[in-house]
Design a protein around this motif. Structure first.
Motif, PDB file in Angstrom:
ATOM      1  N   VAL A   1      16.540  54.018  -1.638  1.00 53.49           N
ATOM      2  CA  VAL A   1      16.278  54.902  -2.263  1.00 53.49           C
ATOM      3  C   VAL A   1      15.514  55.636  -2.105  1.00 53.49           C
ATOM      4  N   ILE A   2      14.442  55.579  -2.330  1.00 52.38           N
ATOM      5  CA  ILE A   2      13.266  56.210  -2.685  1.00 52.38           C
ATOM      6  C   ILE A   2      13.006  57.336  -0.893  1.00 52.38           C
ATOM      7  N   THR A   3      13.134  56.289   0.281  1.00 61.73           N
ATOM      8  CA  THR A   3      13.407  57.341   2.035  1.00 61.73           C
ATOM      9  C   THR A   3      14.351  57.752   2.897  1.00 61.73           C
ATOM     10  N   CYS A   4      15.751  57.694   2.000  1.00 64.78           N
ATOM     11  CA  CYS A   4      16.546  58.349   2.638  1.00 64.78           C
ATOM     12  C   CYS A   4      16.780  59.776   2.820  1.00 64.78           C
ATOM     13  N   ALA A   5      17.176  59.790   4.084  1.00 64.61           N
ATOM     14  CA  ALA A   5      17.480  61.645   3.601  1.00 64.61           C
ATOM     15  C   ALA A   5      15.898  61.966   3.271  1.00 64.61           C
ATOM     16  N   HIS A   6      14.917  62.423   4.404  1.00 68.98           N
ATOM     17  CA  HIS A   6      14.259  63.397   3.455  1.00 68.98           C
ATOM     18  C   HIS A   6      14.104  64.732   4.513  1.00 68.98           C
ATOM     19  N   PRO A   7      14.301  65.860   3.066  1.00 62.18           N
ATOM     20  CA  PRO A   7      14.951  67.047   3.612  1.00 62.18           C
ATOM     21  C   PRO A   7      13.667  66.743   4.167  1.00 62.18           C
TER      22      PRO A   7
END
Length: 273
Positions: free
Chosen positions: A146-152
């Motif tokens: 949840v924290i690390t996914c899809a980091h813009p």
């Protein structure tokens, strides 16, 4: 052991162990099931039996299997050499650096200027790392994905970033041997704050784009940590920080709310434009 001895029990100075560290983390408010974001300086924490491995083990013990630990794994060398200052490089080198810097790969690229604890943590089985070429973080626990996914790509440390998600989940900020001058979460507060002269600039990094290495430019906020220690001290004075030197712990949500108002109110005049 001289200056490397770092805590006192029954009047006797002792080195840190896995158990004593776990107890110290609990004493400043890190509980089972917590989401904890950690910054650490081993040299300032003191002598730890087993070094970085012991610190990570103690952190995982403190939060238990339902808790999540997060650390920054920044790769600051994967950036535009025109902006390098410590040390700078000749302008004649810039294009070669942009052309030949290896692309960021979350599973391989080591952190840069990170602590030994962060680098050890990055390689732990089960750790997941966000896919940002210069401002990644790594996490282990139920909230890691949840924290690390899809980091813009941009904003790297603003809305939609792992920092924002950590605040949404009321992260606990744990500082081991460091003060808020090392607290990257305050960059998220910079994104939320407004002050005269707040500006963006162009940043670049080497990345894999559809499997091919490319140098990618982006616009992002120009961060400034000159007042991070000062805002941290002001926040601690409110009584919302739990302190047992060399440990500090506080609510990331409360800190960001305080710092957002503090930056908006105080970043004025020469030097902030």
């Amino acid at each position: 052991m001289g200056d490397k001895v770092c805590f006192v029990m029954h009047g006797e100075r002792l080195p840190w162990t896995r158990g004593s560290l776990t107890g110290a983390f609990h004493s400043v408010g890190v509980g089972l099931g917590a989401l904890v974001r950690v910054h650490v300086s081993m040299s300032r924490l003191g002598y730890v039996v087993g070094g970085a491995e012991t610190v990570v083990d103690a952190l995982l013990d403190a939060v238990g299997p339902r808790g999540t630990v997060v650390m920054q794994t920044h790769t600051s060398e994967n950036s535009d050499p025109a902006a390098w200052r410590n040390p700078p490089v000749p302008e004649s080198w810039w294009e070669a650096i942009r052309e030949h810097t290896p692309p960021f790969r979350a599973d391989l690229t080591p952190g840069r200027k990170m602590s030994a604890v962060s680098e050890h943590f990055r390689t732990r089985p089960g750790v997941v790392r966000s896919e940002h070429p210069s401002d990644s973080c790594a996490a282990l626990g139920p909230l890691a994905e949840v924290i690390t996914c899809a980091h813009p790509l941009t904003p790297a440390l603003g809305a939609g970033s792992p920092l924002a998600r950590m605040v949404d989940h009321d992260v606990q900020v744990l500082l081991l041997g460091v003060d808020h001058g090392n607290n990257t979460l305050l960059h998220y507060a910079e994104h939320l704050a407004e002050w005269p002269g707040k500006r963006e600039s162009r940043f670049g990094s080497a990345m894999l784009v559809e499997g091919r290495r490319e140098w990618v430019w982006r616009q992002d906020l120009v961060h400034d940590d000159r007042d991070f220690v000062e805002v941290g001290e002001a926040f601690a004075a409110t009584g919302d920080e739990r302190l047992a030197l060399p440990l500090r712990c506080c609510s990331g949500r409360a800190l960001v709310a305080f710092a957002t108002q503090w930056f908006s109110a105080r970043r004025h005049g020469p030097g902030w434009s």
